[in-house]
Design a protein around this motif. Structure first.
Motif, PDB file in Angstrom:
ATOM      1  N   SER A  28      67.580  62.422  49.966  1.00 32.69           N
ATOM      2  CA  SER A  28      68.434  62.887  51.057  1.00 32.69           C
ATOM      3  C   SER A  28      69.894  63.091  50.671  1.00 32.69           C
ATOM      4  N   GLY A  29      70.318  62.465  49.576  1.00 32.79           N
ATOM      5  CA  GLY A  29      71.726  62.527  49.217  1.00 32.79           C
ATOM      6  C   GLY A  29      72.533  61.379  49.791  1.00 32.79           C
ATOM      7  N   VAL A  30      71.910  60.555  50.640  1.00 30.85           N
ATOM      8  CA  VAL A  30      72.581  59.406  51.256  1.00 30.85           C
ATOM      9  C   VAL A  30      71.650  58.189  51.195  1.00 30.85           C
ATOM     10  N   THR A  31      72.211  57.023  51.438  1.00 29.62           N
ATOM     11  CA  THR A  31      71.416  55.796  51.520  1.00 29.62           C
ATOM     12  C   THR A  31      70.654  55.790  52.843  1.00 29.62           C
ATOM     13  N   VAL A  32      69.367  55.426  52.793  1.00 26.05           N
ATOM     14  CA  VAL A  32      68.541  55.433  53.995  1.00 26.05           C
ATOM     15  C   VAL A  32      67.880  54.072  54.212  1.00 26.05           C
ATOM     16  N   GLY A  33      67.346  53.905  55.411  1.00 26.70           N
ATOM     17  CA  GLY A  33      66.552  52.735  55.746  1.00 26.70           C
ATOM     18  C   GLY A  33      65.080  53.110  55.772  1.00 26.70           C
ATOM     19  N   LEU A  34      64.230  52.162  55.376  1.00 24.49           N
ATOM     20  CA  LEU A  34      62.775  52.345  55.402  1.00 24.49           C
ATOM     21  C   LEU A  34      62.126  51.116  56.031  1.00 24.49           C
ATOM     22  N   ARG A  35      61.065  51.352  56.778  1.00 18.02           N
ATOM     23  CA  ARG A  35      60.261  50.241  57.307  1.00 18.02           C
ATOM     24  C   ARG A  35      58.791  50.578  57.126  1.00 18.02           C
ATOM     25  N   PHE A  36      58.033  49.585  56.682  1.00 17.84           N
ATOM     26  CA  PHE A  36      56.588  49.686  56.509  1.00 17.84           C
ATOM     27  C   PHE A  36      55.959  48.731  57.513  1.00 17.84           C
ATOM     28  N   LEU A  37      55.265  49.288  58.490  1.00 22.35           N
ATOM     29  CA  LEU A  37      54.621  48.506  59.541  1.00 22.35           C
ATOM     30  C   LEU A  37      53.114  48.564  59.318  1.00 22.35           C
ATOM     31  N   LEU A  38      52.500  47.407  59.052  1.00 18.92           N
ATOM     32  CA  LEU A  38      51.062  47.346  58.811  1.00 18.92           C
ATOM     33  C   LEU A  38      50.344  46.873  60.068  1.00 18.92           C
ATOM     34  N   LEU A  39      49.290  47.596  60.433  1.00 18.26           N
ATOM     35  CA  LEU A  39      48.483  47.263  61.604  1.00 18.26           C
ATOM     36  C   LEU A  39      47.070  46.926  61.159  1.00 18.26           C
TER      37      LEU A  39
END
Length: 150
Positions: free
Chosen positions: A51-62
């Protein structure tokens, strides 16, 4: 010559990738079914930020009943980085985060990001193998990056 350069400049401008969409909060970008975490299987998720910027990620397991088995969030994925999350440690990947399994026999993942220019893959592998053995876990793209087809 000037017309050719002008035409090339216009073509280059039009061929540039579309600008990334910055989401106001973590937003689903992929969903996958078939996540496995057992003594003979682990699921690995690899997400790359372009993206060119710092991002947030979340992994949600069901789990198979749809209940939350666990989740992991990292809000500091810098541009160009590939972040690897696994349901259990493997012999083949250099994991950034490993869930404290076993979590689920079969289930789903919801991958969320704060930017559309994050691209992910998933694999179900033998955690004990030191060479890649397993199969690709198909992910469905949700909220796609503009100008892309997956």
């Amino acid at each position: 010559m000037k017309k050719t350069l002008a035409a090339l400049a216009v073509t280059a401008t039009l061929a540039q990738p579309a600008a990334a969409v910055t989401f106001p909060a973590l937003t689903t970008i992929y969903v996958g079914s078939g996540v496995s975490d057992q003594s003979t299987s682990a699921t690995a998720f690899h997400c790359s930020n372009v993206s060119g910027v710092t991002v947030g990620l979340r992994f949600l397991l069901l789990n198979s009943a749809g209940a939350v088995a666990d989740f992991h969030t990292n809000n500091n994925i810098v541009h160009g980085r590939t972040y690897t999350v696994v349901t259990r440690e493997t012999g083949v990947f250099g994991e950034d985060f490993s869930f404290p399994g076993p979590l689920i026999r079969e289930g789903a993942v919801n991958i969320e990001a704060t930017n559309s220019a994050v691209f992910c893959t998933a694999k179900v592998v033998d955690p004990a193998a030191d060479i890649p053995t397993g199969f690709t876990l198909p992910l469905v793209r949700v909220n796609p990056h503009p100008g892309t087809v997956e």
